[in-house]
Design a protein around this motif. Structure first.
Motif, PDB file in Angstrom:
ATOM      1  N   ASP A 319       0.813  -0.961  -0.614  1.00  0.00           N
ATOM      2  CA  ASP A 319       0.134  -0.220  -0.094  1.00  0.00           C
ATOM      3  C   ASP A 319       0.350   1.297   0.199  1.00  0.00           C
ATOM      4  N   GLN A 322      -0.378   4.133   2.040  1.00  0.00           N
ATOM      5  CA  GLN A 322       0.263   3.960   3.665  1.00  0.00           C
ATOM      6  C   GLN A 322       1.561   4.718   3.911  1.00  0.00           C
ATOM      7  N   LYS A 325       1.676   8.085   3.684  1.00  0.00           N
ATOM      8  CA  LYS A 325       1.425   8.349   5.444  1.00  0.00           C
ATOM      9  C   LYS A 325       2.179   8.157   6.752  1.00  0.00           C
ATOM     10  N   THR A 399      -7.010   4.324   1.750  1.00  0.00           N
ATOM     11  CA  THR A 399      -5.810   3.533   1.824  1.00  0.00           C
ATOM     12  C   THR A 399      -6.177   2.349   0.538  1.00  0.00           C
TER      13      THR A 399
END
Length: 484
Positions: A319, A322, A325, A399
């Motif tokens: 991902d 993510q 992030k 996501t």
């Protein structure tokens, strides 16, 4: 005739004006974006080969994974509970075991599964450095994705001598650069200061001179002993090593930089080289006294910093949203808040990553004349609405599971989460078969509760002269580093 029309979307263009259309339409003809404009009511009844109603959804450029190793896709979960050094040594030696005991089918199944995962996670372009690049190029091309890929060159760890590795890399470039309709391009990928001899660096310099348009993709400063390793090739430090061979410029991709300092950051920015940051792999195993990625210094000097996922076996994630992030959270934890804005992170996984790969004239933003690489993200759910500050939603709460449609070169590869460019069942069957062969032939014990390495470490049962030579020359830590 419009081949593809997407209407009533929130269009995040990532263009030079940072345009976000609250209600926009994207038209695609012959694989190219022909227009990005506010939706006209007539668009809803327009004629096109394919029409997508994206009401309440986001259309944005396809994601670009700036640094990836893919050979070991099939080991997910095997190493996740091991300590860092143990994981690395087991993984490197397991690679050599798999190479001899399992053959090409193991890597073919892994690459196909990797492409399926990238596609379903909205990653339309990947920059890969691997020991099985030809298998990867075919898999990427067949899946309809876009990729930059280079054979990983490391003669201190691979039994093949430097001249043979350089010759193989040259053949790969001649065969695959610009293949699959231009979606697959080659890079020159020396592993870094730890695993490359002076002879190999000389060969890499010859390749760069012969193919000046290719990116040079390497690891740098991800060991505390980086300066010592560079000294083995007659340089004062890793940047000096690249400079000596005329390898440090705007075509250079530098991965990790875990132990680089402010001075190094300034030299990198001045050279125009790009930095590929993979934050989670280090946080997964970080020990207290370790250095960390010098984001504030790189930002101060204006270096282009983009984001990649690295090896799949570290923390079993595909991902990239993510990962962006995590990049912010980890940098804020290390240096204080506001190290990256939400829009900065979007740029790092789209247009800035495309610029690093030399592809920003083709992909990375939604603009007329660029290739139509894009994704549709469903934000019309209770988990996301109501919201303001769309960039923060895209990198904080979205996501990869919210990606529902993927388009590359104007071709729809996945629509409404249904994959159209790959035979999903055959990919899963091959991956399952090869994973079972891996476990049976290496002695790993697995269950739903976890996994257990063989009683006797694989490392002690592998007699590769390259492993032994690297261990003698650099020690266990540097040996371990070379699975990345």
């Amino acid at each position: 005739m419009t081949d593809l029309l997407i209407h009533d979307a929130i269009v995040v263009t990532m263009d030079r004006e940072n345009r976000v259309l609250e209600n926009g339409s994207v038209r695609v003809s012959d694989g190219t974006v022909s227009s990005v404009e506010p939706t006209d009511p007539a668009d809803r009844d327009a004629t096109a080969s394919r029409v997508i109603d994206a009401d309440g959804k986001v259309v944005m450029p396809g994601l670009v994974d700036a640094h990836r190793h893919t050979d070991f896709t099939l080991v997910q979960g095997l190493f996740s509970e091991l300590a860092g050094d143990e994981l690395l040594t087991e993984a490197l030696s397991l690679y050599h075991t798999a190479e001899s005991a399992l053959g090409e089918s193991f890597f073919e199944a892994g690459w196909r599964l990797a492409c399926l995962r990238q596609l379903t996670h909205g990653v339309t372009t990947v920059n890969a450095m691997d020991f099985t690049p030809a298998i990867g190029a075919e898999a990427i091309g067949d899946a309809g994705l876009r990729g930059v890929i280079g054979p990983e060159l490391a003669d201190l760890l691979d039994p093949a001598p430097a001249d043979e590795q350089i010759a193989d890399a040259r053949r790969f470039i001649e065969t695959y650069h610009g293949s699959h309709g231009g979606r697959v391009t080659a890079s020159i990928a020396p592993g870094g200061e730890a695993g490359c001899s002076r002879e190999l660096w000389e060969g890499v310099a010859d390749l760069r001179a012969a193919y000046p348009d290719l990116r040079l993709h390497t690891h740098l400063y991800d060991s505390a002993a980086a300066d010592t390793m560079a000294a083995g090739s007659g340089a004062s430090d890793p940047l000096d090593l690249l400079d000596r061979y005329d390898l440090l410029d705007e075509r250079t991709l530098l991965t990790h930089l875990l132990h680089a300092d402010r001075d190094d950051a300034g030299r990198i920015a001045e050279s125009g080289a790009h930095v590929l940051h993979c934050p989670t792999v280090y946080s997964y195993f970080r020990s207290g006294g370790r250095s960390w990625f010098p984001l504030p210094s790189l930002s101060e000097f204006g270096a282009n910093v983009v984001i990649g996922l690295d090896d799949p076996f570290w923390f079993d994630s595909w991902d990239l949203i993510q990962e962006a992030k995590h990049a912010r959270l980890l940098s804020n934890y290390e240096y204080g808040s506001q190290q990256w804005s939400s829009y900065d992170l979007l740029e790092a996984i789209t247009v800035d990553a495309a610029r690093a790969l030399g592809l920003d004239d083709r992909i990375g933003s939604l603009e007329p004349g660029k290739r139509a690489d894009l994704i549709v993200v469903d934000v019309d759910t209770p988990r996301h609405r109501p919201f303001s500050n769309l960039p923060s939603v895209l990198v904080n709460t979205v996501t990869a599971g919210d990606v529902e449609t993927v388009v590359v070169d104007g071709r729809v590869l996945m629509a409404d989460r249904s994959v159209e460019s790959m035979d999903v069942e055959s990919v899963r069957a091959a991956a399952t078969r090869e994973r079972e062969r891996l476990e049976s032939r290496t002695g790993w014990e697995t269950s739903l509760a976890g996994s257990t390495p063989p009683d006797e470490s694989i490392l002690r049962r592998v007699s590769s002269r390259a492993l032994l030579r690297a261990a003698r020359q650099y020690g266990r830590g540097a040996l371990a580093r070379w699975v990345r």
